[in-house]
Design a protein around this motif. Structure first.
Motif, PDB file in Angstrom:
ATOM      1  N   PRO A 192       0.902  -1.485  -0.033  1.00  0.00           N
ATOM      2  CA  PRO A 192       0.177   0.048   0.050  1.00  0.00           C
ATOM      3  C   PRO A 192       0.846   1.304  -0.054  1.00  0.00           C
ATOM      4  CG  PRO A 192      -0.031  -1.111   2.187  1.00  0.00           C
ATOM      5  CD  PRO A 192       0.704  -1.872   1.211  1.00  0.00           C
ATOM      6  N   SER A 193       1.995   1.163   0.494  1.00  0.00           N
ATOM      7  CA  SER A 193       2.914   2.366   0.597  1.00  0.00           C
ATOM      8  C   SER A 193       3.468   2.703  -0.688  1.00  0.00           C
ATOM      9  CB  SER A 193       4.095   2.145   1.800  1.00  0.00           C
ATOM     10  OG  SER A 193       4.884   1.089   1.349  1.00  0.00           O
ATOM     11  N   ASN A 194       3.718   3.998  -0.970  1.00  0.00           N
ATOM     12  CA  ASN A 194       4.616   4.660  -2.110  1.00  0.00           C
ATOM     13  C   ASN A 194       5.880   4.005  -2.310  1.00  0.00           C
ATOM     14  OD1 ASN A 194       5.720   5.914  -4.169  1.00  0.00           O
ATOM     15  ND2 ASN A 194       4.336   7.705  -3.944  1.00  0.00           N
ATOM     16  N   LYS A 195       6.365   3.431  -3.360  1.00  0.00           N
ATOM     17  CA  LYS A 195       7.380   2.758  -3.567  1.00  0.00           C
ATOM     18  C   LYS A 195       8.711   3.707  -3.478  1.00  0.00           C
ATOM     19  CE  LYS A 195       5.804  -1.041  -6.194  1.00  0.00           C
ATOM     20  NZ  LYS A 195       5.944  -1.862  -7.610  1.00  0.00           N
ATOM     21  N   GLN A 196       8.629   5.135  -3.580  1.00  0.00           N
ATOM     22  CA  GLN A 196       9.347   6.086  -3.440  1.00  0.00           C
ATOM     23  C   GLN A 196       9.692   6.605  -2.138  1.00  0.00           C
ATOM     24  OE1 GLN A 196      11.212   6.482  -6.297  1.00  0.00           O
ATOM     25  NE2 GLN A 196       9.803   5.181  -7.172  1.00  0.00           N
ATOM     26  N   SER A 197       8.776   6.023  -1.163  1.00  0.00           N
ATOM     27  CA  SER A 197       8.755   6.799   0.281  1.00  0.00           C
ATOM     28  C   SER A 197       9.735   6.080   1.011  1.00  0.00           C
ATOM     29  CB  SER A 197       7.658   6.509   0.740  1.00  0.00           C
ATOM     30  OG  SER A 197       6.916   5.301   1.155  1.00  0.00           O
ATOM     31  N   GLU A 198      10.490   6.581   2.042  1.00  0.00           N
ATOM     32  CA  GLU A 198      11.345   6.160   3.029  1.00  0.00           C
ATOM     33  C   GLU A 198      10.844   4.622   3.724  1.00  0.00           C
ATOM     34  OE1 GLU A 198      12.652   9.250   5.288  1.00  0.00           O
ATOM     35  OE2 GLU A 198      14.069  10.075   3.810  1.00  0.00           O
ATOM     36  N   TRP A 199       9.292   4.916   4.088  1.00  0.00           N
ATOM     37  CA  TRP A 199       8.977   3.877   5.010  1.00  0.00           C
ATOM     38  C   TRP A 199       8.140   3.154   3.884  1.00  0.00           C
ATOM     39  CZ3 TRP A 199       9.965   2.489   9.904  1.00  0.00           C
ATOM     40  CH2 TRP A 199      10.745   3.472  10.730  1.00  0.00           C
ATOM     41  N   ARG A 200       8.083   1.799   4.043  1.00  0.00           N
ATOM     42  CA  ARG A 200       7.470   1.021   3.293  1.00  0.00           C
ATOM     43  C   ARG A 200       6.731  -0.239   3.900  1.00  0.00           C
ATOM     44  NH1 ARG A 200      11.881   0.587  -1.952  1.00  0.00           N
ATOM     45  NH2 ARG A 200      12.248   2.637  -1.873  1.00  0.00           N
ATOM     46  N   LEU A 201       5.567  -0.463   3.532  1.00  0.00           N
ATOM     47  CA  LEU A 201       4.907  -1.707   4.149  1.00  0.00           C
ATOM     48  C   LEU A 201       4.549  -2.616   3.158  1.00  0.00           C
ATOM     49  CD1 LEU A 201       3.125  -2.877   6.667  1.00  0.00           C
ATOM     50  CD2 LEU A 201       1.338  -1.269   5.886  1.00  0.00           C
ATOM     51  N   SER A 202       4.402  -3.712   3.306  1.00  0.00           N
ATOM     52  CA  SER A 202       4.031  -4.792   2.485  1.00  0.00           C
ATOM     53  C   SER A 202       3.307  -6.132   3.336  1.00  0.00           C
ATOM     54  CB  SER A 202       5.028  -5.347   1.667  1.00  0.00           C
ATOM     55  OG  SER A 202       6.266  -6.030   2.194  1.00  0.00           O
ATOM     56  N   VAL A 203       2.355  -6.657   2.504  1.00  0.00           N
ATOM     57  CA  VAL A 203       1.490  -7.800   3.241  1.00  0.00           C
ATOM     58  C   VAL A 203       1.821  -8.737   2.196  1.00  0.00           C
ATOM     59  CG1 VAL A 203      -0.429  -8.334   4.203  1.00  0.00           C
ATOM     60  CG2 VAL A 203       0.281  -6.157   4.396  1.00  0.00           C
ATOM     61  N   PRO A 204       2.611  -9.999   2.392  1.00  0.00           N
ATOM     62  CA  PRO A 204       2.575 -11.163   1.452  1.00  0.00           C
ATOM     63  C   PRO A 204       1.804 -12.120   1.786  1.00  0.00           C
ATOM     64  CG  PRO A 204       4.765 -10.642   2.448  1.00  0.00           C
ATOM     65  CD  PRO A 204       3.976  -9.601   3.270  1.00  0.00           C
ATOM     66  N   LEU A 205       1.217 -12.874   1.050  1.00  0.00           N
ATOM     67  CA  LEU A 205       0.444 -14.146   1.565  1.00  0.00           C
ATOM     68  C   LEU A 205       1.115 -15.202   0.314  1.00  0.00           C
ATOM     69  CD1 LEU A 205      -2.025 -15.488   2.662  1.00  0.00           C
ATOM     70  CD2 LEU A 205      -3.346 -14.714   0.751  1.00  0.00           C
ATOM     71  N   ARG A 206       1.338 -16.158   0.880  1.00  0.00           N
ATOM     72  CA  ARG A 206       1.610 -17.483   0.397  1.00  0.00           C
ATOM     73  C   ARG A 206       0.627 -18.792   0.506  1.00  0.00           C
ATOM     74  NH1 ARG A 206       3.544 -13.698  -1.616  1.00  0.00           N
ATOM     75  NH2 ARG A 206       5.882 -13.366  -1.918  1.00  0.00           N
ATOM     76  N   LEU A 207       0.430 -19.299  -0.695  1.00  0.00           N
ATOM     77  CA  LEU A 207      -0.556 -20.596  -0.038  1.00  0.00           C
ATOM     78  C   LEU A 207       0.037 -21.877  -1.038  1.00  0.00           C
ATOM     79  CD1 LEU A 207      -4.162 -19.299  -0.331  1.00  0.00           C
ATOM     80  CD2 LEU A 207      -2.754 -20.078   1.821  1.00  0.00           C
ATOM     81  N   THR A 208       0.320 -22.713  -0.650  1.00  0.00           N
ATOM     82  CA  THR A 208       0.671 -24.070  -1.406  1.00  0.00           C
ATOM     83  C   THR A 208       0.322 -25.269  -1.263  1.00  0.00           C
ATOM     84  OG1 THR A 208       2.565 -24.839   0.001  1.00  0.00           O
ATOM     85  CG2 THR A 208       3.088 -22.981  -1.557  1.00  0.00           C
TER      86      THR A 208
END
Length: 372
Positions: A192-208
């Motif tokens: 959701p965060s801007n890729k150019q910003s200093e702080w970055r947030l990501s939510v990875p989901l994996r299902l196998t």
């Protein structure tokens, strides 16, 4: 106890200087380039030279060494501006062998359906590039497993990336005495965060889903269908023009669930939690993590993370482990990369340290033969 303290100090020193399980293999899969002119024919070579020593002494997996190399010469043809075909063979030889351990055909067809959607069939990136946790998929498979084959769909958005793949690991014919095997997976990344910003947030989901079975063959193994997955929250701080490039914190939760074959092991489901802190600098990267689990299992994960031994009748429901790792990835040339590294695992229940160290030299030259 003195030996354990010595090993722990040695491993932590190595981790602060060298490598994690991110070998320099990240660019060995060729993604279609839509800027290449139609009718272009190229020769590409992927050469991986590696040495990995797994110093495992505990109850979950026996230690071993993987010295060797693989080479994959292929011809790549741009059939259309958005369609490419790559064909060749992959050869693998371990040190001290007087013959190749395997020689297998390699063919990958890719179609860039639109700007953000790509379809790959034949040899695919699969689990090795899906960013799966080591507990679900051990990166060591890049050294000793066959090329992943099947189908894969990539969807890339501004804030959401999605990958769906199926790797058919073992095909069967009628009256065979082996089971079919495949692994299917979904990788979803929300940023959701801007890729150019200093702080970055990501939510990875994996299902196998991993399956062993089949209806048209007769085999001694019991049918199994197992599901693994993870959901993580990753927060990172990026720095410009400093020695430290980034700091990050990962909180990852994992699960295991038996869909079929619940009589194969003494538990049918389980969970794990794996928080980590990471640092990436101009010279090295390192991380520190704490793994805790109850009845966790994965067919393709590192056995050190399991509640069940892979070589003897040993079961421990709860696991507690401190992990520490580091890496140096050095680009020697545009087509030459070197990686060196180590990772340690401190089992707090057994008061024992296990570790591996590895280095690899990867060479990936490419030449245009015909350019139209």
């Amino acid at each position: 106890m003195k030996r354990i303290a010595s090993l722990l100090s040695c491993a932590m020193c190595m981790a602060s200087l060298i490598a994690q399980n991110e070998y320099a293999f990240e660019k060995t899969y060729h993604t279609i380039d839509t800027t290449v002119a139609e009718g272009t024919l190229s020769l590409a070579v992927v050469n991986k030279n590696f040495f990995r020593n797994d110093e495992y002494f505990g109850d979950y997996v026996e230690g071993y060494t993987l010295p060797g190399y693989s080479i994959r010469p292929t011809l790549m043809y741009q059939v259309a501006p958005n369609v490419s075909l790559e064909a060749g063979a992959e050869l693998l030889q371990y040190g001290g062998e007087d013959k190749y351990d395997r020689v297998v055909p390699y063919l990958s067809a890719q179609w860039q359906v639109c700007k953000n959607v790509r379809l790959t069939m034949g040899c695919i990136e699969g689990a090795s590039r899906a960013g799966l946790s080591e507990a679900i998929y051990d990166d060591e498979h890049q050294l000793n497993m066959l090329p992943e084959t099947g189908a894969q769909v990539h969807v890339r958005g501004e804030k959401l990336n999605f990958t769906l793949w199926m790797n058919w690991q073992q095909f069967i014919k009628r009256f065979d005495t082996i089971p079919e095997r495949f692994m299917a997976g979904i990788a979803l990344d929300y940023e959701p965060s801007n890729k150019q910003s200093e702080w970055r947030l990501s939510v990875p989901l994996r299902l196998t889903i991993s399956h062993i079975g089949g209806q048209i063959s007769d085999y001694p193994e019991r049918m199994q269908s197992l599901a693994n997955g993870s959901l993580a929250l990753r927060v990172g701080r990026h720095f410009d023009n400093t020695f430290v490039r980034s700091l990050a914190f990962d909180m990852e939760g994992l699960f295991f669930y038996t869909m079929a074959g619940s009589d194969v092991r003494p538990f049918a489901d389980g969970v794990a939690l794996y928080p980590k802190v990471k640092i990436d600098t101009k010279i090295f990267g390192a991380s520190l993590g704490y793994y805790t689990a109850k009845n966790f299992f994965s067919l393709h994960g590192n056995p050190l993370f399991m509640s069940l031994s892979n070589y003897q009748d040993y079961y421990q429901a709860k696991r507690h482990m401190v992990t520490f790792e580091g890496h140096i990835n050095h680009s020697i040339h545009r087509d030459v990369r070197f990686t060196i590294g180590a990772k340690g695992y401190f089992d707090t229940d057994a008061s024992a340290v296990e570790y591996w160290y590895a280095f690899a030299l990867v060479i990936t030259p490419q030449w245009n033969i015909i350019k139209r």
